[in-house]
Write a protein that holds these residues in place. Structure first.
Motif, PDB file in Angstrom:
ATOM      1  N   GLU A 182       4.070 -13.952   9.214  1.00 32.02           N
ATOM      2  CA  GLU A 182       2.612 -13.907   9.306  1.00 32.02           C
ATOM      3  C   GLU A 182       2.058 -13.217   8.065  1.00 32.02           C
ATOM      4  OE1 GLU A 182       0.114 -11.336  12.222  1.00 32.02           O
ATOM      5  OE2 GLU A 182       0.677 -13.179  13.247  1.00 32.02           O
ATOM      6  N   ASN A 183       0.954 -13.722   7.524  1.00 38.48           N
ATOM      7  CA  ASN A 183       0.431 -13.090   6.314  1.00 38.48           C
ATOM      8  C   ASN A 183      -0.509 -11.933   6.648  1.00 38.48           C
ATOM      9  OD1 ASN A 183      -2.376 -13.903   6.335  1.00 38.48           O
ATOM     10  ND2 ASN A 183      -1.735 -15.942   5.717  1.00 38.48           N
ATOM     11  N   ALA A 184      -0.765 -11.122   5.629  1.00 36.19           N
ATOM     12  CA  ALA A 184      -1.553  -9.898   5.813  1.00 36.19           C
ATOM     13  C   ALA A 184      -2.977 -10.190   6.292  1.00 36.19           C
ATOM     14  CB  ALA A 184      -1.587  -9.119   4.501  1.00 36.19           C
ATOM     15  N   VAL A 185      -3.560 -11.268   5.802  1.00 36.40           N
ATOM     16  CA  VAL A 185      -4.932 -11.597   6.189  1.00 36.40           C
ATOM     17  C   VAL A 185      -4.986 -11.929   7.680  1.00 36.40           C
ATOM     18  CG1 VAL A 185      -6.883 -13.149   5.800  1.00 36.40           C
ATOM     19  CG2 VAL A 185      -5.480 -12.435   3.875  1.00 36.40           C
ATOM     20  N   GLU A 186      -4.087 -12.793   8.144  1.00 33.28           N
ATOM     21  CA  GLU A 186      -4.074 -13.172   9.564  1.00 33.28           C
ATOM     22  C   GLU A 186      -3.821 -11.963  10.453  1.00 33.28           C
ATOM     23  OE1 GLU A 186      -1.034 -16.134   9.532  1.00 33.28           O
ATOM     24  OE2 GLU A 186      -2.421 -17.745   8.990  1.00 33.28           O
ATOM     25  N   THR A 187      -2.917 -11.104  10.046  1.00 37.21           N
ATOM     26  CA  THR A 187      -2.623  -9.901  10.824  1.00 37.21           C
ATOM     27  C   THR A 187      -3.858  -9.024  10.955  1.00 37.21           C
ATOM     28  OG1 THR A 187      -0.319  -9.937  10.107  1.00 37.21           O
ATOM     29  CG2 THR A 187      -1.162  -7.837  10.940  1.00 37.21           C
ATOM     30  N   ILE A 241     -18.558  -5.633  10.183  1.00 36.34           N
ATOM     31  CA  ILE A 241     -17.498  -5.395   9.201  1.00 36.34           C
ATOM     32  C   ILE A 241     -18.159  -5.228   7.838  1.00 36.34           C
ATOM     33  CG2 ILE A 241     -15.466  -6.378   8.060  1.00 36.34           C
ATOM     34  CD1 ILE A 241     -15.099  -8.091  10.688  1.00 36.34           C
ATOM     35  N   TRP A 242     -17.805  -4.153   7.140  1.00 38.04           N
ATOM     36  CA  TRP A 242     -18.251  -3.952   5.763  1.00 38.04           C
ATOM     37  C   TRP A 242     -17.055  -4.224   4.856  1.00 38.04           C
ATOM     38  CZ3 TRP A 242     -21.712  -4.015   2.214  1.00 38.04           C
ATOM     39  CH2 TRP A 242     -21.491  -3.394   0.983  1.00 38.04           C
ATOM     40  N   SER A 272     -10.502  -5.904  -2.132  1.00 39.06           N
ATOM     41  CA  SER A 272     -10.380  -6.189  -3.566  1.00 39.06           C
ATOM     42  C   SER A 272      -9.369  -7.292  -3.825  1.00 39.06           C
ATOM     43  CB  SER A 272      -9.979  -4.925  -4.331  1.00 39.06           C
ATOM     44  OG  SER A 272     -10.982  -3.950  -4.195  1.00 39.06           O
ATOM     45  N   ASP A 273      -8.319  -7.334  -3.011  1.00 35.93           N
ATOM     46  CA  ASP A 273      -7.326  -8.410  -3.071  1.00 35.93           C
ATOM     47  C   ASP A 273      -7.470  -9.199  -1.775  1.00 35.93           C
ATOM     48  OD1 ASP A 273      -5.180 -10.119  -3.125  1.00 35.93           O
ATOM     49  OD2 ASP A 273      -3.664  -8.551  -3.338  1.00 35.93           O
ATOM     50  N   PRO A 274      -8.245 -10.298  -1.770  1.00 36.95           N
ATOM     51  CA  PRO A 274      -8.497 -11.032  -0.532  1.00 36.95           C
ATOM     52  C   PRO A 274      -7.240 -11.535   0.182  1.00 36.95           C
ATOM     53  CG  PRO A 274     -10.031 -11.722  -2.232  1.00 36.95           C
ATOM     54  CD  PRO A 274      -8.995 -10.856  -2.894  1.00 36.95           C
ATOM     55  N   ALA A 275      -6.126 -11.636  -0.525  1.00 38.20           N
ATOM     56  CA  ALA A 275      -4.879 -12.052   0.113  1.00 38.20           C
ATOM     57  C   ALA A 275      -4.218 -10.895   0.858  1.00 38.20           C
ATOM     58  CB  ALA A 275      -3.913 -12.623  -0.926  1.00 38.20           C
ATOM     59  N   HIS A 276      -4.665  -9.672   0.573  1.00 32.40           N
ATOM     60  CA  HIS A 276      -4.085  -8.481   1.211  1.00 32.40           C
ATOM     61  C   HIS A 276      -5.174  -7.463   1.570  1.00 32.40           C
ATOM     62  CE1 HIS A 276      -0.804 -10.272  -1.161  1.00 32.40           C
ATOM     63  NE2 HIS A 276      -0.087  -9.967  -0.096  1.00 32.40           N
ATOM     64  N   PRO A 277      -6.123  -7.837   2.422  1.00 31.85           N
ATOM     65  CA  PRO A 277      -7.161  -6.877   2.804  1.00 31.85           C
ATOM     66  C   PRO A 277      -6.574  -5.764   3.674  1.00 31.85           C
ATOM     67  CG  PRO A 277      -7.297  -8.827   4.173  1.00 31.85           C
ATOM     68  CD  PRO A 277      -6.234  -9.098   3.146  1.00 31.85           C
ATOM     69  N   VAL A 278      -7.222  -4.616   3.631  1.00 29.21           N
ATOM     70  CA  VAL A 278      -6.714  -3.453   4.364  1.00 29.21           C
ATOM     71  C   VAL A 278      -7.879  -2.773   5.076  1.00 29.21           C
ATOM     72  CG1 VAL A 278      -5.596  -1.193   4.120  1.00 29.21           C
ATOM     73  CG2 VAL A 278      -4.910  -3.085   2.628  1.00 29.21           C
ATOM     74  N   GLN A 279      -7.687  -2.460   6.351  1.00 28.53           N
ATOM     75  CA  GLN A 279      -8.706  -1.698   7.061  1.00 28.53           C
ATOM     76  C   GLN A 279      -8.696  -0.272   6.552  1.00 28.53           C
ATOM     77  OE1 GLN A 279      -8.492  -1.771  11.353  1.00 28.53           O
ATOM     78  NE2 GLN A 279     -10.202  -0.371  11.559  1.00 28.53           N
ATOM     79  N   VAL A 280      -9.881   0.262   6.285  1.00 30.15           N
ATOM     80  CA  VAL A 280     -10.034   1.617   5.787  1.00 30.15           C
ATOM     81  C   VAL A 280     -10.616   2.469   6.909  1.00 30.15           C
ATOM     82  CG1 VAL A 280     -11.236   3.072   4.099  1.00 30.15           C
ATOM     83  CG2 VAL A 280     -10.408   0.803   3.432  1.00 30.15           C
ATOM     84  N   PHE A 281     -10.062   3.645   7.082  1.00 30.76           N
ATOM     85  CA  PHE A 281     -10.569   4.551   8.104  1.00 30.76           C
ATOM     86  C   PHE A 281     -11.317   5.664   7.383  1.00 30.76           C
ATOM     87  CE2 PHE A 281      -7.004   2.313   9.860  1.00 30.76           C
ATOM     88  CZ  PHE A 281      -7.470   1.945  11.099  1.00 30.76           C
TER      89      PHE A 281
END
Length: 167
Positions: free
Chosen positions: A4-9, A115-116, A154-163
């Motif tokens: 599974e890719n990072a975006v889908e996850t 979502i921001w 910044s990298d749409p293929a690897h977005p990350v949730q920020v807390f």
């Protein structure tokens, strides 16, 4: 390693987070970013994650928190009346609105979940000068503080949730 890719996850994780407080009914979600194309792309992935659970989902890009969002989209969507391009939402559905300035005071209260999308230049690269309207929005509206979730995209293929820590 997962296939599974990072975006889908991330999209599935955000869908599950949205569902914690919005289990059923007509739910309205905002995907806000300074780059409306990035917001629309991210919203498309979020839409697919919602559709996976069998829920009707309606994506709608808007221009700069258009004033007619409340009257033309959200109010009729929630009432089960024709909205946008004439769609009628079933009793359980999600409207995903994407664009810029969606945490502005006049529309902020419309969203059940928001979502921001944050996008930063690579480390060491100069930060581009933002137009005055965007600087004003970031300074006065503070979308990072207003959003339900912050995503570093910044990298749409690897977005990350920020807390964010707003203490």
């Amino acid at each position: 390693m997962s296939s599974e890719n990072a975006v889908e996850t991330l999209q599935r994780s955000l869908r599950d987070l949205m569902r914690q407080n919005n289990r059923a009914g007509r739910v309205v979600v905002a995907v806000d970013a300074l780059d409306p194309e990035a917001a629309e792309r991210f919203a498309g992935g979020f839409q697919r994650a919602i559709a996976e659970e069998g829920t009707a989902v309606f994506p709608v890009p808007v221009a700069d928190a258009a004033p007619e969002v409340r009257e033309r989209l959200v109010a009729p969507f929630r009432a089960g009346e024709p909205f946008g391009s004439g769609d009628v939402a079933p009793a359980d559905a999600v409207l995903v609105v994407s664009g810029r300035f969606l945490h502005a005071p006049e529309v902020r209260g419309l969203w059940n979940f928001s979502i921001w999308l944050e996008s930063n230049p690579p480390i060491g690269a100069p930060r581009p000068e933002l137009p005055d309207a965007e600087k004003q929005y970031l300074r006065t509206v503070r979308p990072k503080a207003a959003a339900s979730v912050i995503v570093e995209n910044s990298d749409p293929a690897h977005p990350v949730q920020v807390f964010g820590d707003f203490c």
